[in-house]
Design an enzyme around this catalytic site. Structure first.
Site, PDB file in Angstrom:
ATOM      1  N   THR A   1       0.842  -1.202   0.000  1.00  0.00           N
ATOM      2  CA  THR A   1       0.000   0.000   0.000  1.00  0.00           C
ATOM      3  C   THR A   1       0.873   1.245   0.000  1.00  0.00           C
ATOM      4  OG1 THR A   1      -1.794   1.215   1.094  1.00  0.00           O
ATOM      5  CG2 THR A   1      -0.198   0.164   2.535  1.00  0.00           C
TER       6      THR A   1
ATOM      7  N   TYR B   1     -12.466   8.546   5.348  1.00  0.00           N
ATOM      8  CA  TYR B   1     -13.796   8.966   5.795  1.00  0.00           C
ATOM      9  C   TYR B   1     -13.934   8.973   7.320  1.00  0.00           C
ATOM     10  CZ  TYR B   1     -14.936   8.185   0.873  1.00  0.00           C
ATOM     11  OH  TYR B   1     -14.952   8.251  -0.504  1.00  0.00           O
TER      12      TYR B   1
ATOM     13  N   ASP C   1      -7.622  -4.268   0.615  1.00  0.00           N
ATOM     14  CA  ASP C   1      -8.455  -3.272  -0.041  1.00  0.00           C
ATOM     15  C   ASP C   1      -9.610  -3.015   0.900  1.00  0.00           C
ATOM     16  OD1 ASP C   1      -8.592  -1.769  -2.589  1.00  0.00           O
ATOM     17  OD2 ASP C   1     -10.621  -2.598  -2.628  1.00  0.00           O
TER      18      ASP C   1
ATOM     19  N   HIS D   1     -12.065  -2.199  11.019  1.00  0.00           N
ATOM     20  CA  HIS D   1     -12.193  -3.306  10.073  1.00  0.00           C
ATOM     21  C   HIS D   1     -10.809  -3.877   9.743  1.00  0.00           C
ATOM     22  CE1 HIS D   1     -11.759   0.644   8.468  1.00  0.00           C
ATOM     23  NE2 HIS D   1     -11.489   0.250   7.246  1.00  0.00           N
TER      24      HIS D   1
HETATM   25  P1  IMP Z   1      -7.783   1.516  -1.207  1.00  0.00           P
HETATM   26  O1  IMP Z   1      -6.389   2.009  -0.957  1.00  0.00           O
HETATM   27  O2  IMP Z   1      -8.128   1.368  -2.633  1.00  0.00           O
HETATM   28  O3  IMP Z   1      -8.086   0.281  -0.397  1.00  0.00           O
HETATM   29  O4  IMP Z   1      -8.733   2.673  -0.697  1.00  0.00           O
HETATM   30  C1  IMP Z   1      -9.347   2.632   0.493  1.00  0.00           C
HETATM   31  C2  IMP Z   1     -10.150   3.919   0.673  1.00  0.00           C
HETATM   32  O5  IMP Z   1     -11.273   3.611   1.495  1.00  0.00           O
HETATM   33  C3  IMP Z   1      -9.342   4.969   1.424  1.00  0.00           C
HETATM   34  O6  IMP Z   1      -8.693   5.849   0.558  1.00  0.00           O
HETATM   35  C4  IMP Z   1     -10.418   5.652   2.235  1.00  0.00           C
HETATM   36  O7  IMP Z   1     -11.066   6.626   1.460  1.00  0.00           O
HETATM   37  C5  IMP Z   1     -11.401   4.526   2.533  1.00  0.00           C
HETATM   38  N1  IMP Z   1     -11.034   3.852   3.793  1.00  0.00           N
HETATM   39  C6  IMP Z   1     -10.571   2.578   3.950  1.00  0.00           C
HETATM   40  N2  IMP Z   1     -10.313   2.317   5.235  1.00  0.00           N
HETATM   41  C7  IMP Z   1     -10.597   3.444   5.908  1.00  0.00           C
HETATM   42  C8  IMP Z   1     -10.491   3.805   7.270  1.00  0.00           C
HETATM   43  O8  IMP Z   1     -10.027   3.043   8.142  1.00  0.00           O
HETATM   44  N3  IMP Z   1     -10.905   5.045   7.589  1.00  0.00           N
HETATM   45  C9  IMP Z   1     -11.395   5.922   6.680  1.00  0.00           C
HETATM   46  N4  IMP Z   1     -11.468   5.651   5.381  1.00  0.00           N
HETATM   47  C10 IMP Z   1     -11.074   4.415   4.990  1.00  0.00           C
END
Ligand code: IMP
Length: 194
Positions: free
Chosen positions: A7, A155, A70, A181
């Site tokens: 990540t 968020y 994700d 989560h």
């Molecule tokens: P990813 O990097 O494609 O998994 O994007 C996950 C996106 O979901 C993040 O950029 C946030 O906008 C949202 N997200 C995932 N986990 C969290 C969290 O723990 N707190 C707040 N937003 C989250």
């Protein structure tokens, strides 16, 4: 144990590093690699996208533990959007504040009465031999009327976890790391392998 995490999200990385603090897991991220281009998240589910990210990292880092997750926010009143589009809800390079503004706007436009929401996390792990494991986590809550708090990322300023009267961004990071989560999935990882 050397664990490489696929990540570039610094908020996630901080939470993952905090989780493994005091254990024998040395957490590394793709930012330590001299050259790395993150794959496109073309999957149609959290698990599919987590697998794409984990496999991409595995292809350049063999013989170590690999993890990618994700995650995203599903809002009932918005038919579970933004879901897998959470990071890019307001546009390809959207900042967290822009995504939050769009979310609140969409909820007001649709007069969304169902403010119930959930954060989901799917985590894909490869052991050094290349065997795959999948772990998942879920945090239920509601969407606040306006952003509050400065802690966390994404968020967090508009998400009030079930049983709380504050947004996650108003909680101390250590509190978020008891319920999130992501931590739920990490706990399963720890239970299986440490
Ligand atoms: P990813 O990097 O494609 O998994 O994007 C996950 C996106 O979901 C993040 O950029 C946030 O906008 C949202 N997200 C995932 N986990 C969290 C969290 O723990 N707190 C707040 N937003 C989250």
């Amino acid at each position: 144990m050397e664990l490489w995490v696929g990540t570039s999200n610094s908020g996630k990385m901080t939470e993952i590093k905090n989780f493994f603090m005091g254990t024998n897991v040395q957490v590394h991220s793709i930012s330590e690699l001299p050259v790395y281009s993150s794959p496109k998240e073309t999957g149609d589910s959290f698990i599919a996208n987590a697998r794409i990210k984990a496999k991409a990292l595995k292809s350049v880092k063999s013989g170590v533990w690999i993890m990618a997750e994700d995650s995203g926010l599903e809002v009932m009143g918005l038919n579970n959007m933004p879901g897998i589009h959470s990071a890019r809800y307001a546009g390809e390079k959207a900042k967290d504040a822009e995504n939050i503004a769009k979310l609140l706007k969409m909820m007001s436009l649709r007069s969304a009465t169902h403010r119930e929401a959930q954060f989901k996390c799917a985590m894909v792990v490869y052991d050094p031999e290349g065997n795959e494991s999948v772990f998942e986590g879920l945090l239920k809550g509601t969407i606040s009327r306006s952003p509050k708090g400065t802690s966390g990322f994404g968020y967090d300023p508009v998400f009030i976890p079930e049983g709380y009267d504050k947004t996650i961004a108003e909680l101390a990071p250590i509190e978020k790391n008891k319920i999130s989560h992501r931590v739920q999935a990490l706990r399963q990882f720890k239970k299986s392998f440490l």
